[in-house]
Motif scaffolding. Sequence first.
Motif, short mmCIF file in Angstrom:
data_model
loop_
_atom_site.label_atom_id
_atom_site.label_comp_id
_atom_site.label_asym_id
_atom_site.label_seq_id
_atom_site.Cartn_x
_atom_site.Cartn_y
_atom_site.Cartn_z
N ALA A 91 -34.37 -42.71 0.11
CA ALA A 91 -34.68 -41.45 0.79
C ALA A 91 -33.59 -40.42 0.57
CB ALA A 91 -34.88 -41.70 2.29
N ALA A 110 -40.08 -38.97 1.32
CA ALA A 110 -38.93 -38.08 1.34
C ALA A 110 -39.10 -36.93 0.37
CB ALA A 110 -37.66 -38.87 1.01
N ILE A 144 -40.32 -39.75 6.92
CA ILE A 144 -39.84 -40.93 6.19
C ILE A 144 -40.06 -42.19 7.02
CG2 ILE A 144 -37.80 -42.04 5.22
CD1 ILE A 144 -36.74 -39.18 4.64
N ALA A 156 -33.48 -43.64 7.61
CA ALA A 156 -34.03 -42.28 7.58
C ALA A 156 -33.06 -41.27 8.17
CB ALA A 156 -35.37 -42.23 8.33
#
Length: 821
Positions: free
Chosen positions: A380, A429, A449, A482
């Motif tokens: 991410a 993402a 995410i 995240a």
Amino acid sequence: MSRSKDRRRREQRLAALSTPPENAWPDGVVHHGLRVFLLLGLALMTTLLFPPESRVRVAEFAEGTVVEEPVIAEIGFEVPLSSEGIAEAQDEARASVPPTFDLRPSLADTMSTRLERFFDRLEEASAQPDAEAQIGRVMGTVTTSTALQRELLARDDVRSQLRGTALDAVRRYLVVGVADSRDLEEVTTDRLVVRTDGTEGSDRRVSRGDVLSGPEFYDRAESLLPVGTRPEVAEILRVVLINQIEYTLALNVPETVADQERSVSAVRTTGREVLPGEAIVRGNERIGRESALALQAYQDALRAQGLLEDTGAGFVPYLGAGLLNLSLLFVFGLFTYFFRNEVYTNVRWIVLLSLLVAVYIGVAAIVARNAWPAELLPIAFLALAASVLWDGRMTLVLVLTLAALSSIQTGFDDGHYILLTTLLGGSAAALSVRAVRRRAQTWIFIALITLAYSVVLLGHALLVARDPTSVATSLGWVAVNAVFSSILAMGFLPVFEWFAGLTTDQTLLEWADPNRSLLKRLSLDAPGTYAHTINVANLAEAAANAIGANGLLCRVGLYYHDVGKMLKPHYFVENQPDGRNPHDRLKPETSAKIVREHVTEGFRMAKEAKVPAVVTSFITEHHGTQRIGFFYEKAREEYGEENVDPADFRYPGPRPQTKETAIAMLADSVESATRALQEPTPERIRGLIEKIVEGKIAQRQLDEAPLTLQELAQIKDQFAKMLGGVYHHRIDYPQTRHLTQSDAGTAADAAASDAGSASDTPDATAASEGDGEAGEGEGTAGEVADGEPNEPKTGVEVGSGETPQAGEARAPGTTPDAGAA
């Protein structure tokens, strides 16, 4: 001075590496060789951080699966115990070792002496006149005594009985051995070893029942009292013994631990023995824990005897792993070359992209080596950074590449799960960037995410029946990933922008804040220019979006394109509400210099304010190299053409280099001209736009901008649509009709007045700054304002686009220069 030279040299080298090579040798080799080197470096890094497994298995049978055919042992071998089985056997061996105690008989004599001394003190106290009080003081050294106990101790027979019983208990039991209860708690066997005075060779094994603990010793001592003894006397005996106790048995910890370790080392680590020809696993049988251990032991035995096929584990596996890693990365490299050539060509961009990939691979290796959850892979972080810096489509391909790359590495147990989580999490993402345009909205990244990861986790959990506790733990790691990925990506984004020389939409939005110092000063010092800036920005943004260019960049760039006017705002017509024109008292070359300075000084001010270069380019390019026509013609009339240097009457440029700055030039001219247009019907607006665009093309101002004819047509359509909506016909109210109606003469004056409020943009009607003539060849000001050819009063050539100076006679429909500002 040397620093600036070194910086220029570095910039020249970087520019050379970021320029498409014209020759295959040596430019092409250096240009493409650097990119290939980065690709090979990433593949090598991945291979070294994830070394291939050196063991080659005969077959892979996962625990819990069913074997279709039996596996028969070709050689005999022993099956090792599992780690759990070995640990259990070692614990049993450790518990079976009897502890060693040291017997110290001399301590029995010590306790007897102490007891004799104590009872002697009682005898002396009882002989005193206040016997009970003195006895109480002696007992106070042991415990608090009651009046009844002091009365009993004052009797000779009681004292004699206590002395005899206590010494008898010591002689009977302490010599055999009395141990502390805490030491005896460590005894897990029925017998223990007793060593007299720590002397080796004196060891003897005794039953646990023969060794007394402290409480057991006190009970035995009380049993020696005569039957019928009062409880108070028994209590005194117990208290005295507790106070004077000396344990004659002490646990020998080092010797006991050494015995236990010797016992543990003797534990057998192998289980059953498999004979040649014996079935290790039978056909159609489920593989359990023991069967899996047997299969692994069989492979190890074959390998030890050199009977296992493909036993080589040196260079060949590394070569294979390296080729796989390189192949996957090469796919992304080809994608950038063919479909994102601007990223491939720019050396700063390709190096930054490689560094981001290297960071991901390095963190992935740390996750694998420490057996951390796969949800902690930082896909991410990389996806957010790449998507914000470049675009989501390229980032999706990058995410797919890294997901496949991660799934084939040896450090991860479940490649399919790795592929799913990294692919879906990274894609979320990359795509979430479209929903977020400000750094303050980072929590939207985090939510999207986390949601994508959660869907993958839930689907996988339902598919393989994962434990709910395990799923909840994974969700927790997903949320942590995240949060940290989003915060780190947004936090490092300014560094990435600086390194790559990029300006993201998030940064552009920050520079669009009207409270920025330059914009704030512009709105206060030059409000007319500021209003013009807002109108042009709206027009250019719509046109840019229509052709797929960066509309936000157009808007922000045009916010700053005229900031230089705030230094001398009254020299520009939109900031002259009273109509007074300071240019009337200046020489043409001075006026032209002032007009040109709003570009050079604006660029200087923007650089000092650290405005991004992509924005400052609008300041220098929105006029290109156009001529400041009005003052040039005025100079020719006053000095003669041979005495005028045309370079003094041109903007410094350069010409527009991008689609966005070219749109800015056109929008600036069109917006100014339209505001001075009499009766702006859609037809007249369309005709005006056509003439301005044709003029820019005729002046070759758009030669260096990557605009196609089709895009120009779309831009003109968008201009006409936007301006048609702004300058539509309005109802003529009776109360204000005397203000809106005018005869032909006053209509010309109104057109001139409108033109006078126009900005410095080069257009047909607003000769503001003198550059705004219908593009030097587009027609006169009167032609554009009225929609028909009309010869200007000043005698300027039709098509020069010049307008007469304010205060001069002019043909109907023409517009005055109003100070050429």
